[in-house]
Design a protein around this motif. Structure first.
Motif, PDB file in Angstrom:
ATOM      1  N   UNK A  66       5.683   0.128  10.934  1.00  0.00           N
ATOM      2  CA  UNK A  66       5.148  -0.459   9.800  1.00  0.00           C
ATOM      3  C   UNK A  66       5.653  -1.746   9.701  1.00  0.00           C
ATOM      4  N   UNK A  67       4.783  -2.865   9.630  1.00  0.00           N
ATOM      5  CA  UNK A  67       4.931  -4.376   9.645  1.00  0.00           C
ATOM      6  C   UNK A  67       4.375  -4.924   8.226  1.00  0.00           C
ATOM      7  N   UNK A  68       4.905  -5.984   7.968  1.00  0.00           N
ATOM      8  CA  UNK A  68       4.707  -6.660   6.628  1.00  0.00           C
ATOM      9  C   UNK A  68       4.206  -7.965   6.734  1.00  0.00           C
ATOM     10  N   UNK A  69       3.083  -8.424   6.310  1.00  0.00           N
ATOM     11  CA  UNK A  69       2.534  -9.709   5.884  1.00  0.00           C
ATOM     12  C   UNK A  69       2.953 -10.119   4.826  1.00  0.00           C
ATOM     13  N   UNK A  97       6.232 -11.168  -5.363  1.00  0.00           N
ATOM     14  CA  UNK A  97       5.906 -10.966  -3.921  1.00  0.00           C
ATOM     15  C   UNK A  97       4.809 -10.207  -3.722  1.00  0.00           C
ATOM     16  N   UNK A  98       3.824 -10.568  -2.810  1.00  0.00           N
ATOM     17  CA  UNK A  98       2.683  -9.696  -2.411  1.00  0.00           C
ATOM     18  C   UNK A  98       2.619  -9.519  -0.992  1.00  0.00           C
ATOM     19  N   UNK A  99       2.384  -8.274  -0.425  1.00  0.00           N
ATOM     20  CA  UNK A  99       2.561  -8.051   0.853  1.00  0.00           C
ATOM     21  C   UNK A  99       1.451  -7.083   1.354  1.00  0.00           C
ATOM     22  N   UNK A 100       0.892  -7.221   2.708  1.00  0.00           N
ATOM     23  CA  UNK A 100       0.194  -6.011   3.138  1.00  0.00           C
ATOM     24  C   UNK A 100       1.149  -5.252   3.866  1.00  0.00           C
ATOM     25  N   UNK A 101       1.113  -4.014   4.136  1.00  0.00           N
ATOM     26  CA  UNK A 101       1.653  -2.935   5.086  1.00  0.00           C
ATOM     27  C   UNK A 101       0.810  -2.849   6.139  1.00  0.00           C
ATOM     28  N   UNK A 102       1.051  -2.934   7.328  1.00  0.00           N
ATOM     29  CA  UNK A 102       0.170  -2.627   8.428  1.00  0.00           C
ATOM     30  C   UNK A 102       0.849  -2.135   9.694  1.00  0.00           C
ATOM     31  N   UNK A 103       0.094  -1.620  10.488  1.00  0.00           N
ATOM     32  CA  UNK A 103       0.727  -0.950  11.609  1.00  0.00           C
ATOM     33  C   UNK A 103       1.058  -2.216  12.708  1.00  0.00           C
ATOM     34  N   UNK A 127      16.003 -10.270   5.027  1.00  0.00           N
ATOM     35  CA  UNK A 127      14.742 -10.494   5.895  1.00  0.00           C
ATOM     36  C   UNK A 127      13.512 -10.251   5.225  1.00  0.00           C
ATOM     37  N   UNK A 128      12.914 -11.271   4.994  1.00  0.00           N
ATOM     38  CA  UNK A 128      11.566 -11.248   4.087  1.00  0.00           C
ATOM     39  C   UNK A 128      10.232 -10.604   4.807  1.00  0.00           C
ATOM     40  N   UNK A 129      10.561 -10.854   6.323  1.00  0.00           N
ATOM     41  CA  UNK A 129       9.416 -10.176   7.017  1.00  0.00           C
ATOM     42  C   UNK A 129       9.564  -8.744   7.397  1.00  0.00           C
ATOM     43  N   UNK A 130      10.559  -7.960   6.751  1.00  0.00           N
ATOM     44  CA  UNK A 130      10.794  -6.747   6.802  1.00  0.00           C
ATOM     45  C   UNK A 130      10.450  -5.932   5.572  1.00  0.00           C
ATOM     46  N   UNK A 131       9.778  -4.506   5.696  1.00  0.00           N
ATOM     47  CA  UNK A 131       9.624  -3.640   4.573  1.00  0.00           C
ATOM     48  C   UNK A 131      10.832  -3.790   3.606  1.00  0.00           C
ATOM     49  N   UNK A 132      10.439  -3.585   2.478  1.00  0.00           N
ATOM     50  CA  UNK A 132      11.518  -3.573   1.298  1.00  0.00           C
ATOM     51  C   UNK A 132      12.484  -2.474   1.720  1.00  0.00           C
TER      52      UNK A 132
END
Length: 218
Positions: A66-69, A97-103, A127-132
């Motif tokens: 699961x990756x984060x945008x 903070x707003x993100x998309x969680x995606x494959x 690391x803000x590119x990782x999920x919480x």
């Protein structure tokens, strides 16, 4: 480590976030007792009402990381930001903070907005590119996910982003750390997850638990 942010003009600082236009809303009783299965199928209730990590669940469901945008990091000061009332539990000034969680292959599965105390966000999101959850696991933070509300409603921006027709199911919860509220999170899940979880159920039309749909975001 302390985060430092500029506070731009109000028009620039206040970006909208994707709250659902409600058809139905359930509070603590709905979260505690669950919903009728014709309203929301059991597998979906485990995802929405459970206190486990959604990023971990999504990885197990899809077989992909699961990756984060990250799409927004906005300083909002003391503004309530149209968030659930529990935002008052998060000390100000705050950052949204707003993100998309995606494959890893690019399929969007969920949308999340979170609100943090500005002074300490870098302590927890190193690391803000990782999920919480991955950030917090790396620093061995002991956490409690306190689900407080569940939502069913429409969102045209999310229809476009997910490439899926609504309505959508969502929820909000507090993360607690050392007995103190750490962040408030509002999540909405894509109907694409029906490929793994099966049908959502009765599409939320029942008025379960005596709750009525409300215009106010609680």
């Amino acid at each position: 480590m302390t985060a430092t942010f500029e506070y731009p003009d109000r028009a620039d600082a206040y970006r909208t976030w994707n709250a659902l236009d409600l058809i139905w809303h359930g509070g603590e009783d709905a979260v505690r007792n669950g919903l009728p299965h014709q309203q929301l199928a059991p597998a979906w209730q485990m995802l929405l009402l459970g206190d486990g990590s959604p990023t971990r669940h999504l990885r197990l469901l899809t077989g992909e990381p699961t990756e984060v945008d990250v799409i927004d990091m906005s300083a909002i000061g003391t503004d309530a930001d149209g968030a659930p009332d529990l935002i008052q539990a998060v000390p100000s000034p705050r950052l949204r903070r707003q993100v998309w969680l995606r494959t890893a292959s690019g399929q969007r599965l969920a949308y999340a907005t979170s609100w943090w105390e500005t002074r300490h966000i870098d302590d927890y999101l190193q690391n803000r590119s990782l999920p919480i959850w991955e950030n917090l696991s790396r620093i061995h933070a002991e956490l409690y996910r306190d689900v407080q509300g569940i939502y069913y409603g429409h969102s045209q921006p999310l229809e476009q982003a997910f490439n899926e027709s609504g309505p959508f199911w969502g929820r909000h919860y507090l993360f607690w750390h050392h007995g103190q509220p750490l962040t408030l999170i509002y999540e909405v899940f894509s109907p694409y997850l029906q490929n793994y979880l099966g049908p959502m159920g009765g599409r939320g039309r029942a008025r379960g638990k005596g709750q009525e749909a409300r215009g106010k975001r609680e």
